[in-house]
Write an enzyme that holds these catalytic residues in place. Structure first.
Site, PDB file in Angstrom:
ATOM      1  N   CYS A 149       5.978  -0.314   7.617  1.00  0.00           N
ATOM      2  CA  CYS A 149       5.599   0.882   6.865  1.00  0.00           C
ATOM      3  C   CYS A 149       6.797   1.340   6.049  1.00  0.00           C
ATOM      4  O   CYS A 149       7.912   1.402   6.569  1.00  0.00           O
ATOM      5  CB  CYS A 149       5.160   1.989   7.823  1.00  0.00           C
ATOM      6  SG  CYS A 149       4.649   3.510   6.992  1.00  0.00           S
ATOM      7  N   LEU A 150       6.550   1.691   4.794  1.00  0.00           N
ATOM      8  CA  LEU A 150       7.639   2.150   3.936  1.00  0.00           C
ATOM      9  C   LEU A 150       8.227   3.465   4.450  1.00  0.00           C
ATOM     10  O   LEU A 150       9.363   3.790   4.112  1.00  0.00           O
ATOM     11  CB  LEU A 150       7.136   2.317   2.498  1.00  0.00           C
ATOM     12  CG  LEU A 150       6.666   1.021   1.825  1.00  0.00           C
ATOM     13  CD1 LEU A 150       6.062   1.314   0.456  1.00  0.00           C
ATOM     14  CD2 LEU A 150       7.807   0.012   1.712  1.00  0.00           C
ATOM     15  N   GLY A 183       0.839  -1.190   0.000  1.00  0.00           N
ATOM     16  CA  GLY A 183       0.000   0.000   0.000  1.00  0.00           C
ATOM     17  C   GLY A 183       0.875   1.241   0.000  1.00  0.00           C
ATOM     18  O   GLY A 183       2.048   1.184   0.396  1.00  0.00           O
ATOM     19  N   HIS A 226      -2.432   7.329   7.452  1.00  0.00           N
ATOM     20  CA  HIS A 226      -1.468   8.243   6.813  1.00  0.00           C
ATOM     21  C   HIS A 226      -2.159   9.532   6.375  1.00  0.00           C
ATOM     22  O   HIS A 226      -1.594  10.623   6.510  1.00  0.00           O
ATOM     23  CB  HIS A 226      -0.840   7.592   5.573  1.00  0.00           C
ATOM     24  CG  HIS A 226       0.319   6.689   5.853  1.00  0.00           C
ATOM     25  ND1 HIS A 226       1.475   7.122   6.461  1.00  0.00           N
ATOM     26  CD2 HIS A 226       0.521   5.372   5.586  1.00  0.00           C
ATOM     27  CE1 HIS A 226       2.340   6.112   6.549  1.00  0.00           C
ATOM     28  NE2 HIS A 226       1.776   5.025   6.037  1.00  0.00           N
ATOM     29  N   HIS A 280      -4.434   1.291   7.759  1.00  0.00           N
ATOM     30  CA  HIS A 280      -3.068   1.847   7.846  1.00  0.00           C
ATOM     31  C   HIS A 280      -2.920   3.039   6.888  1.00  0.00           C
ATOM     32  O   HIS A 280      -2.381   4.086   7.272  1.00  0.00           O
ATOM     33  CB  HIS A 280      -2.074   0.718   7.520  1.00  0.00           C
ATOM     34  CG  HIS A 280      -0.636   1.122   7.439  1.00  0.00           C
ATOM     35  ND1 HIS A 280       0.314   0.658   8.343  1.00  0.00           N
ATOM     36  CD2 HIS A 280       0.041   1.912   6.562  1.00  0.00           C
ATOM     37  CE1 HIS A 280       1.498   1.170   8.010  1.00  0.00           C
ATOM     38  NE2 HIS A 280       1.364   1.928   6.940  1.00  0.00           N
ATOM     39  N   GLU A 281      -3.402   2.878   5.650  1.00  0.00           N
ATOM     40  CA  GLU A 281      -3.276   3.973   4.662  1.00  0.00           C
ATOM     41  C   GLU A 281      -4.145   5.161   5.049  1.00  0.00           C
ATOM     42  O   GLU A 281      -3.739   6.317   4.878  1.00  0.00           O
ATOM     43  CB  GLU A 281      -3.647   3.499   3.253  1.00  0.00           C
ATOM     44  CG  GLU A 281      -2.887   2.301   2.716  1.00  0.00           C
ATOM     45  CD  GLU A 281      -1.387   2.361   2.898  1.00  0.00           C
ATOM     46  OE1 GLU A 281      -0.838   3.467   3.043  1.00  0.00           O
ATOM     47  OE2 GLU A 281      -0.764   1.293   2.925  1.00  0.00           O
ATOM     48  N   GLN A 339       2.663   9.877   1.795  1.00  0.00           N
ATOM     49  CA  GLN A 339       4.030   9.342   1.861  1.00  0.00           C
ATOM     50  C   GLN A 339       4.908   9.849   0.725  1.00  0.00           C
ATOM     51  O   GLN A 339       6.139   9.767   0.816  1.00  0.00           O
ATOM     52  CB  GLN A 339       4.001   7.806   1.826  1.00  0.00           C
ATOM     53  CG  GLN A 339       3.404   7.201   3.094  1.00  0.00           C
ATOM     54  CD  GLN A 339       3.296   5.692   2.989  1.00  0.00           C
ATOM     55  OE1 GLN A 339       2.338   5.183   2.419  1.00  0.00           O
ATOM     56  NE2 GLN A 339       4.269   4.984   3.519  1.00  0.00           N
TER      57      GLN A 339
HETATM   58  O1  GNR Z   1       4.036  -2.633   2.615  1.00  0.00           O
HETATM   59  C1  GNR Z   1       3.407  -2.508   3.662  1.00  0.00           C
HETATM   60  N1  GNR Z   1       3.142  -3.602   4.399  1.00  0.00           N
HETATM   61  C2  GNR Z   1       2.288  -3.603   5.501  1.00  0.00           C
HETATM   62  C3  GNR Z   1       2.325  -4.712   6.342  1.00  0.00           C
HETATM   63  C4  GNR Z   1       1.487  -4.768   7.433  1.00  0.00           C
HETATM   64  C5  GNR Z   1       0.613  -3.748   7.689  1.00  0.00           C
HETATM   65  C6  GNR Z   1       0.590  -2.628   6.868  1.00  0.00           C
HETATM   66  C7  GNR Z   1       1.405  -2.570   5.788  1.00  0.00           C
HETATM   67  S1  GNR Z   1       1.350  -1.187   4.733  1.00  0.00           S
HETATM   68  C8  GNR Z   1       2.996  -1.165   4.123  1.00  0.00           C
HETATM   69  C9  GNR Z   1       3.169  -0.107   3.068  1.00  0.00           C
HETATM   70  C10 GNR Z   1       2.972   1.259   3.681  1.00  0.00           C
HETATM   71  O2  GNR Z   1       3.757   1.794   4.402  1.00  0.00           O
HETATM   72  N2  GNR Z   1       1.841   1.835   3.440  1.00  0.00           N
HETATM   73  O3  GNR Z   1       1.567   3.019   4.006  1.00  0.00           O
HETATM   74 NI    NI Z   2       2.681   3.108   5.828  1.00  0.00          NI
END
Ligand code: GNR
Ligand code: NI
Length: 172
Positions: free
Chosen positions: A94-95, A49, A140, A136-137, A54
């Site tokens: 999270c990236l 995601g 953000h 999660h997104e 980001q």
């Molecule tokens: O790549 C991602 N893997 C992930 C693994 C577990 C819970 C959430 C994520 S999202 C993350 C990519 C990211 O940072 N999206 O904002």
């Molecule tokens: Ni993230």
């Protein structure tokens, strides 16, 4: 196509609350290019995601693909969670917080309404990993990171670990 730079914790720009997308903006070629670039950036990372926040675009949209084959791209524009139930704990990453993983509790099942990349409204019922990723997104877009669910002490440890990692990467 191009890969975009991803903002990293504790960059204060990640704390920006994104503003709604004007559906007319989706009709612009530059917007469609940005979406393609976000998918490329996410797939190359690799990640499942990526929120616009980001890549320093503070508008309410995100891209997701949780498939193994990277062939189920989803775009959510102006997403809204209209129902949630149950609870699951998932080890998140999270990236924008590279190399850090921690358990986070979220709703197990959600209903989300959004527009797709062409401005068409859809409703999606999501469970498990897809539900985790959507939540999660959407965090953000509110300027919130998964490390915010940790204690202040653990968050400070994360900040120091990332600073140390960067020092080593920069020296190499
Ligand atoms: O790549 C991602 N893997 C992930 C693994 C577990 C819970 C959430 C994520 S999202 C993350 C990519 C990211 O940072 N999206 O904002
Ligand atoms: Ni993230």
């Amino acid at each position: 196509m191009a890969q975009l730079p991803i903002l990293e914790f504790p960059d204060p720009r990640l704390r920006t609350r994104a503003t709604p997308v004007d559906p007319g903006w989706l009709a612009e070629p530059a917007t469609q290019q940005l979406l393609d670039d976000m998918f490329e950036t996410m797939y190359e990372a690799p990640g499942i995601g990526l929120a616009a926040s980001q890549v320093d675009v503070h508008r309410r949209f995100m891209v997701i693909d949780i498939s193994e084959e990277k062939n189920q791209p989803l775009v959510f524009v102006n997403p809204l969670i209209t129902g949630r139930s149950g609870e699951q704990v998932y080890q998140e990453g999270c990236l924008s917080v590279p190399g850090i993983f921690a358990d986070v509790a979220r709703a197990d099942s959600i209903t989300v309404q959004a527009l797709d990349r062409h401005g068409a409204a859809f409703t999606l019922q999501a469970e498990g990993l897809l539900a985790v990723c959507v939540q999660h997104e959407m965090d953000h877009l509110e300027g919130k990171l998964f490390v915010d669910y940790l204690s202040p002490l653990k968050r400070e440890m994360v900040r120091k670990k990332l600073a140390k990692q960067r020092k080593q990467t920069d020296a190499a």
